[in-house]
Scaffold this motif. Structure first.
Motif, PDB file in Angstrom:
ATOM      1  N   SER A 572      41.884  19.312  41.772  1.00  0.00           N
ATOM      2  CA  SER A 572      41.492  20.191  40.671  1.00  0.00           C
ATOM      3  C   SER A 572      41.125  19.316  39.478  1.00  0.00           C
ATOM      4  O   SER A 572      41.626  18.201  39.323  1.00  0.00           O
ATOM      5  CB  SER A 572      42.618  21.152  40.295  1.00  0.00           C
ATOM      6  N   SER A 573      40.231  19.810  38.653  1.00  0.00           N
ATOM      7  CA  SER A 573      39.790  19.022  37.500  1.00  0.00           C
ATOM      8  C   SER A 573      39.435  19.947  36.339  1.00  0.00           C
ATOM      9  O   SER A 573      39.102  21.125  36.529  1.00  0.00           O
ATOM     10  CB  SER A 573      38.576  18.161  37.864  1.00  0.00           C
ATOM     11  N   TRP A 574      39.555  19.393  35.168  1.00  0.00           N
ATOM     12  CA  TRP A 574      39.102  20.049  33.936  1.00  0.00           C
ATOM     13  C   TRP A 574      38.219  19.067  33.186  1.00  0.00           C
ATOM     14  O   TRP A 574      38.546  17.886  33.068  1.00  0.00           O
ATOM     15  CB  TRP A 574      40.290  20.455  33.059  1.00  0.00           C
ATOM     16  N   SER A 575      37.098  19.533  32.703  1.00  0.00           N
ATOM     17  CA  SER A 575      36.197  18.667  31.938  1.00  0.00           C
ATOM     18  C   SER A 575      35.735  19.403  30.687  1.00  0.00           C
ATOM     19  O   SER A 575      35.561  20.623  30.689  1.00  0.00           O
ATOM     20  CB  SER A 575      34.992  18.239  32.777  1.00  0.00           C
ATOM     21  N   ARG A 576      35.554  18.634  29.646  1.00  0.00           N
ATOM     22  CA  ARG A 576      35.057  19.160  28.377  1.00  0.00           C
ATOM     23  C   ARG A 576      33.977  18.206  27.882  1.00  0.00           C
ATOM     24  O   ARG A 576      34.226  17.005  27.770  1.00  0.00           O
ATOM     25  CB  ARG A 576      36.181  19.298  27.361  1.00  0.00           C
ATOM     26  N   ASN A 577      32.815  18.735  27.575  1.00  0.00           N
ATOM     27  CA  ASN A 577      31.683  17.898  27.200  1.00  0.00           C
ATOM     28  C   ASN A 577      30.984  18.456  25.975  1.00  0.00           C
ATOM     29  O   ASN A 577      30.435  19.555  26.008  1.00  0.00           O
ATOM     30  CB  ASN A 577      30.689  17.809  28.367  1.00  0.00           C
ATOM     31  N   THR A 578      31.024  17.701  24.869  1.00  0.00           N
ATOM     32  CA  THR A 578      30.291  18.091  23.664  1.00  0.00           C
ATOM     33  C   THR A 578      29.288  17.012  23.277  1.00  0.00           C
ATOM     34  O   THR A 578      28.843  16.952  22.131  1.00  0.00           O
ATOM     35  CB  THR A 578      31.261  18.319  22.489  1.00  0.00           C
ATOM     36  N   LEU A 579      28.902  16.149  24.216  1.00  0.00           N
ATOM     37  CA  LEU A 579      27.953  15.085  23.932  1.00  0.00           C
ATOM     38  C   LEU A 579      26.585  15.668  23.595  1.00  0.00           C
ATOM     39  O   LEU A 579      26.178  16.714  24.127  1.00  0.00           O
ATOM     40  CB  LEU A 579      27.813  14.151  25.132  1.00  0.00           C
ATOM     41  N   ASP A 580      25.862  14.991  22.710  1.00  0.00           N
ATOM     42  CA  ASP A 580      24.555  15.485  22.311  1.00  0.00           C
ATOM     43  C   ASP A 580      23.473  15.152  23.322  1.00  0.00           C
ATOM     44  O   ASP A 580      22.415  15.774  23.321  1.00  0.00           O
ATOM     45  CB  ASP A 580      24.162  14.934  20.930  1.00  0.00           C
ATOM     46  N   ARG A 581      23.724  14.183  24.216  1.00  0.00           N
ATOM     47  CA  ARG A 581      22.722  13.800  25.206  1.00  0.00           C
ATOM     48  C   ARG A 581      23.408  13.429  26.506  1.00  0.00           C
ATOM     49  O   ARG A 581      24.561  12.990  26.522  1.00  0.00           O
ATOM     50  CB  ARG A 581      21.885  12.605  24.710  1.00  0.00           C
ATOM     51  N   GLY A 582      22.650  13.583  27.598  1.00  0.00           N
ATOM     52  CA  GLY A 582      23.189  13.208  28.897  1.00  0.00           C
ATOM     53  C   GLY A 582      23.250  11.713  29.095  1.00  0.00           C
ATOM     54  O   GLY A 582      24.121  11.203  29.802  1.00  0.00           O
ATOM     55  N   GLN A 583      22.306  10.975  28.512  1.00  0.00           N
ATOM     56  CA  GLN A 583      22.296   9.521  28.570  1.00  0.00           C
ATOM     57  C   GLN A 583      22.176   8.970  27.160  1.00  0.00           C
ATOM     58  O   GLN A 583      21.485   9.528  26.318  1.00  0.00           O
ATOM     59  CB  GLN A 583      21.134   9.008  29.418  1.00  0.00           C
ATOM     60  N   LEU A 584      22.856   7.854  26.930  1.00  0.00           N
ATOM     61  CA  LEU A 584      22.822   7.191  25.630  1.00  0.00           C
ATOM     62  C   LEU A 584      23.152   8.176  24.509  1.00  0.00           C
ATOM     63  O   LEU A 584      22.398   8.340  23.546  1.00  0.00           O
ATOM     64  CB  LEU A 584      21.460   6.530  25.393  1.00  0.00           C
ATOM     65  N   ALA A 585      24.274   8.838  24.628  1.00  0.00           N
ATOM     66  CA  ALA A 585      24.709   9.804  23.617  1.00  0.00           C
ATOM     67  C   ALA A 585      24.991   9.092  22.294  1.00  0.00           C
ATOM     68  O   ALA A 585      25.254   7.880  22.245  1.00  0.00           O
ATOM     69  CB  ALA A 585      25.950  10.540  24.099  1.00  0.00           C
ATOM     70  N   THR A 586      24.942   9.839  21.210  1.00  0.00           N
ATOM     71  CA  THR A 586      25.234   9.296  19.886  1.00  0.00           C
ATOM     72  C   THR A 586      26.311  10.093  19.154  1.00  0.00           C
ATOM     73  O   THR A 586      26.799   9.640  18.119  1.00  0.00           O
ATOM     74  CB  THR A 586      23.972   9.271  19.010  1.00  0.00           C
ATOM     75  N   GLN A 587      26.671  11.257  19.668  1.00  0.00           N
ATOM     76  CA  GLN A 587      27.649  12.110  18.988  1.00  0.00           C
ATOM     77  C   GLN A 587      28.345  12.984  20.013  1.00  0.00           C
ATOM     78  O   GLN A 587      27.748  13.418  21.001  1.00  0.00           O
ATOM     79  CB  GLN A 587      26.963  12.987  17.939  1.00  0.00           C
ATOM     80  N   LEU A 593      40.071  15.551  33.148  1.00  0.00           N
ATOM     81  CA  LEU A 593      41.421  15.412  33.700  1.00  0.00           C
ATOM     82  C   LEU A 593      41.364  15.874  35.152  1.00  0.00           C
ATOM     83  O   LEU A 593      40.864  16.969  35.439  1.00  0.00           O
ATOM     84  CB  LEU A 593      42.408  16.261  32.906  1.00  0.00           C
ATOM     85  N   SER A 594      41.832  15.044  36.061  1.00  0.00           N
ATOM     86  CA  SER A 594      41.762  15.402  37.471  1.00  0.00           C
ATOM     87  C   SER A 594      43.095  15.128  38.155  1.00  0.00           C
ATOM     88  O   SER A 594      43.860  14.240  37.731  1.00  0.00           O
ATOM     89  CB  SER A 594      40.654  14.604  38.176  1.00  0.00           C
ATOM     90  N   ALA A 595      43.368  15.887  39.193  1.00  0.00           N
ATOM     91  CA  ALA A 595      44.598  15.713  39.973  1.00  0.00           C
ATOM     92  C   ALA A 595      44.272  15.939  41.443  1.00  0.00           C
ATOM     93  O   ALA A 595      43.597  16.905  41.805  1.00  0.00           O
ATOM     94  CB  ALA A 595      45.679  16.689  39.515  1.00  0.00           C
ATOM     95  N   LYS A 596      44.746  15.024  42.266  1.00  0.00           N
ATOM     96  CA  LYS A 596      44.530  15.114  43.713  1.00  0.00           C
ATOM     97  C   LYS A 596      45.879  15.030  44.406  1.00  0.00           C
ATOM     98  O   LYS A 596      46.720  14.194  44.056  1.00  0.00           O
ATOM     99  CB  LYS A 596      43.628  13.965  44.186  1.00  0.00           C
ATOM    100  N   VAL A 597      46.113  15.888  45.407  1.00  0.00           N
ATOM    101  CA  VAL A 597      47.365  15.852  46.162  1.00  0.00           C
ATOM    102  C   VAL A 597      47.057  16.185  47.615  1.00  0.00           C
ATOM    103  O   VAL A 597      46.267  17.088  47.913  1.00  0.00           O
ATOM    104  CB  VAL A 597      48.400  16.837  45.570  1.00  0.00           C
ATOM    105  N   THR A 598      47.619  15.407  48.515  1.00  0.00           N
ATOM    106  CA  THR A 598      47.484  15.733  49.937  1.00  0.00           C
ATOM    107  C   THR A 598      48.433  16.873  50.274  1.00  0.00           C
ATOM    108  O   THR A 598      49.530  16.989  49.712  1.00  0.00           O
ATOM    109  CB  THR A 598      47.806  14.514  50.816  1.00  0.00           C
ATOM    110  N   LEU A 599      47.989  17.715  51.183  1.00  0.00           N
ATOM    111  CA  LEU A 599      48.773  18.898  51.527  1.00  0.00           C
ATOM    112  C   LEU A 599      49.997  18.514  52.357  1.00  0.00           C
ATOM    113  O   LEU A 599      49.953  17.561  53.150  1.00  0.00           O
ATOM    114  CB  LEU A 599      47.906  19.887  52.293  1.00  0.00           C
ATOM    115  N   PRO A 600      51.102  19.222  52.174  1.00  0.00           N
ATOM    116  CA  PRO A 600      52.283  18.972  53.015  1.00  0.00           C
ATOM    117  C   PRO A 600      51.897  19.085  54.481  1.00  0.00           C
ATOM    118  O   PRO A 600      51.132  19.970  54.882  1.00  0.00           O
ATOM    119  CB  PRO A 600      53.254  20.070  52.592  1.00  0.00           C
TER     120      PRO A 600
END
Length: 800
Positions: A572-587, A593-600
């Motif tokens: 499972s993961s959570w992401s938050r993105n407020t960057l002004d550009r996809g490449q070479l952002a300036t602001q 945050l990610s978590a991985k677990v193998t199943l019992p």
């Protein structure tokens, strides 16, 4: 006026050499031209407003001659009459065969030729000498405006056969006049030095002051005067005026003296703030947007900022063209001002069409699904800005321009124009380390597959010890609600003996399905499930290192026995993105945050947690100077027991630090715990990673020197400081030291943090058609014996 005198005036105007007698009227029986060469008879006749059979008088004939001159074909026209026949003897304007420019250093050939072309002076056109003279003067005026008062521009016209000419423009630019002195007169509130520091122009500092901008330019002086005016207006001097500006030229035209006479006036305070017009019931909100308060010193910049804030406020409500004007009511007796904001919201605007252009590869639907401004809905400035940001974040475009075009009083069109850039990436990395030598990696990824916005990735990584192949596909819009879906299949074969770690082979097959859900515009949740088949073969436990022995003992793996693990996991993961550009952002900021677990029930029971952050903060408004703070944390471990022993994180799931993505200046994945042997040589062993790690980085991004402004959005230069380390919380240092028999004196305790590596350097990133090219020069500031350092690295691929 008699007709005789009228005819004389006609002949004077036309340059006629053989006048004909005045006549009341005449019927034209024929029209003839003599001297035509380049101009056809038909073209000449078309320029005449009279025809055969017309009855004309002297006035109409004079108008006909004027029309001929207006056609710009002829340099001179002589008019004769033979009975009822009018004969026009013409001399055509010569054709420009060539244009040559010499001596122009300040202006490029392209700039001058474009200016000439707009004035109809170009190769193949007719030469108009009057236009050429005016161009000479305008060019000299330009040089005078930039301080080159001795500049001269001379035009030489050379006749050529067949009524052609060669035009040569000779420039004698001379030297720019230096500012000998700048004087400000009438200032009382601020010292002259304080005001002079505001100016871009400065007095000549002599040969030792290499960076003084002491060349006089009229445009710069005008801009500097506005800076002084704004400085006073922002400090409460609402009556401030620049009464006179004198520029005196030295006799040799190489120096100027500038005198600026100012009248400061008094400081004015804000007595009150009022609003005029219909605030549509948002009175309280609008009052909070005003940057000035009663009793404050008046500031023009605060007034402008308040107007802009109010304008944006109404824009978010759908009022596309609000009229916000400020009327200061000045009381000179009390040195106070009442600031009155006149507000007219106008009609709420609605969007008729969203027009998209510039996307030659990317499909329209890819752009439209990122738009938060809808057709048919009311116009919202915040929705427009969010749409622009989302398009920039895609990483498909080097530039995104979104503007509104008014159609009627309540209708607008939204025009979206994009400039596409390479979205496919061929990742090819070359590194050279002082210990590791040459290293090579390669992969291929297409982030905008067939213009659909889907991501297709195919990666191959081959070296002496590792063979890795993966194929992935991700669809960001599996549904119209931005629910994503993807799949990945991979194969990896790792020969540990070739890496001088231990004599075993790790072969892994994996398959993964993933999906994602938007929480809001900037937050997103992701989930995936996967299966991994891991085969550990060719084991020689007699020569395995201590950490591997610990893992093998938990699972009871004996010498020459293959170990096969089948594991199912969820991530499972959570992401938050407020960057002004996809490449070479300036602001903006990007968090994940990610978590991985193998199943019992899986053969291996473990979990991994990771957190990554990037934070860009602009120093300058346009983002040329920007800071980047970057960090990454990771921790993993086993859970549950196997035959009475606690399970641990498998050694092939360890974290690694080092390389251009984490700590530059060190070879990739080499920072952290090393393979340790109880009975063998422990010098110069390879890093094996750990179950915990962190990396930190601080960067100062600055404009690339000597780079044309047109490429500034594709190239980035930065200074950086990196730090990081990896460790193994399950490593029993005391137990190992008690068993160690060879080279045990300098064994580092990697069971806890504290063995940090630090580096500094500079990096240049270029988003080229092949992908992002990254050149790094780094110097380790803190290292340990046996570290694989890497002063220079070059990579083609993703940027961070």
């Amino acid at each position: 006026m008699s007709k005789k005198y009228l005819l004389i005036l006609v002949l004077i105007f036309t340059g006629g050499l053989s006048p004909f007698a005045a006549a009341e009227e005449m019927t034209i029986s024929d029209l003839k031209f003599e001297g035509l060469q380049r101009v056809t008879l038909g073209a000449a006749l078309l320029s005449l407003p009279i025809r055969e059979g017309d009855v004309v008088d002297d006035y109409e004939i004079s108008k006909a001659v004027k029309k001929l001159y207006a056609s710009n074909h002829f340099e001179s026209i002589d008019l004769f009459k033979e009975g009822s026949v009018l004969i026009f003897k013409v001399k055509e304007r010569p054709t420009i065969s060539a244009i040559e420019l010499t001596g122009n250093d300040k202006l490029t050939d392209e700039q001058i030729l474009d200016s000439l072309k707009s004035s109809t002076i170009k190769v193949g056109s007719s030469l108009d000498r009057t236009v050429l003279s005016s161009i000479e003067k305008s060019l000299e005026d330009f040089y005078h405006s930039i301080g080159k008062y001795s500049a001269q521009v001379e035009t030489i016209v050379t006749p050529l056969p067949r009524n052609r000419v060669s035009v040569q423009i000779v420039f004698r630019e001379g030297v720019a006049a230096k500012i000998e002195q700048i004087n400000i007169v009438g200032n009382k509130a601020y010292q002259e030095e304080t005001l002079l520091d505001l100016l871009t122009l400065s007095e000549s500092g002599g040969w030792w002051d290499l960076f003084a901008d002491d060349g006089y330019q009229k445009q710069k002086l005008t801009a500097d005067l506005e800076v002084i005016k704004s400085y006073y207006l922002n400090s409460g001097y609402i009556r401030f005026q620049i009464e006179e500006t004198q520029v005196a030229l030295t006799p040799n035209k190489k120096g100027v003296y500038v005198t600026v006479n100012v009248n400061e006036g008094d400081i004015y305070k804000v007595e009150n703030i009022s609003f005029i017009g219909d605030l549509l019931g948002h009175d309280e909100d609008i009052k909070k947007l005003v940057a000035l308060q009663k009793g404050d010193t008046y500031s023009a910049s605060s007034v402008s900022a308040s107007e802009q804030s109010i304008r944006k406020y109404f824009g978010r409500l759908g009022y596309a063209f609000p009229e916000i004007n400020t009327y200061p009511d000045i009381d000179d007796e009390t040195s106070s001002v009442i600031v009155r904001f006149a507000i007219e919201a106008g009609q709420r605007g609605y969007v008729r069409n969203i027009n998209i252009s510039g996307n030659t590869t990317t499909k329209d639907v890819v752009l439209r699904r990122e738009m938060r401004q809808m057709e048919g809905g009311w116009l919202s400035s915040s929705a427009i800005e969010t749409s622009r940001t989302r398009l920039n974040r895609l990483g498909f475009f080097s530039a995104v321009d979104v503007n509104t075009q008014r159609v009627s009083s309540d209708l607008v069109d939204v025009n979206v124009n994009v400039s596409e850039q390479a979205s496919g990436q061929f990742n090819f990395g070359i590194g050279y380390g002082t210990e590791s030598g040459l290293s090579v990696t390669t992969s291929v990824q297409q982030n905008n597959f067939l213009g659909s916005g889907d991501r297709l990735g195919f990666a191959i990584s081959i070296d002496d010890s590792d063979r890795n192949v993966s194929l992935s596909y991700n669809k960001p819009y599996l549904t119209a609600d931005s629910v994503s879906g993807g799949a990945q299949i991979s194969y990896n074969k790792f020969d540990a003996s070739a890496a001088n770690i231990a004599d075993y082979t790790n072969t892994t097959y994996a398959f993964r399905l993933s999906t994602g859900f938007p929480v809001n515009e900037v937050n997103r949740l992701g989930f995936s499930t996967g299966w991994e088949n891991t085969n550990i073969s060719d084991l020689d436990t007699d020569e395995s290192y201590y950490q591997l022995d610990n893992f093998l003992s938990i699972y009871g793996i004996d010498d020459d026995e293959d170990a096969v693990f089948n594991d199912f996991d969820i991530t499972s993961s959570w992401s938050r993105n407020t960057l002004d550009r996809g490449q070479l952002a300036t602001q903006g900021m990007s968090n994940s945050l990610s978590a991985k677990v193998t199943l019992p029930g899986s053969d291996l029971q473990y979990f991994k947690i990771g957190f990554d952050i990037r934070n860009y903060q602009r120093i300058t408004k346009n983002g040329e100077w920007t800071t980047l703070l970057r960090g990454s944390l990771g921790y993993g471990n086993g859970y549950g027991q196997k035959d009475g022993e606690d399970q641990i994180l498998p050694f092939f799931e360890n974290y690694y630090v080092g390389g251009y993505r984490t700590v530059r200046g060190f070879s990739s994945n080499t920072i952290g715990p090393r393979a340790l042997y109880t009975d063998d040589d422990n010098d110069d062993t390879d890093a094996i990673g750990g179950n915990a790690k962190y990396s930190l980085s601080a960067e100062l991004i600055f404009p690339t020197p000597f780079l044309d402004e047109a490429y500034s959005s594709q190239v980035r230069t930065s200074f950086f400081v990196d730090a990081g380390e990896a460790w193994d919380t399950e490593f029993d240092y005391s137990s190992f030291m008690s068993e160690c028999n060879t080279d045990c004196d300098n064994i580092t305790d990697y069971s806890k943090p504290g063995n940090i590596r630090v580096s500094t350097g500079t990096q240049l990133t270029w988003v080229s058609p092949l992908g992002a090219l990254v050149f790094t020069l780094a110097v380790p500031l803190k290292e340990y014996d046996g570290d694989d350092t890497e002063v220079f690295s070059f990579n083609i691929g993703n940027t961070f």
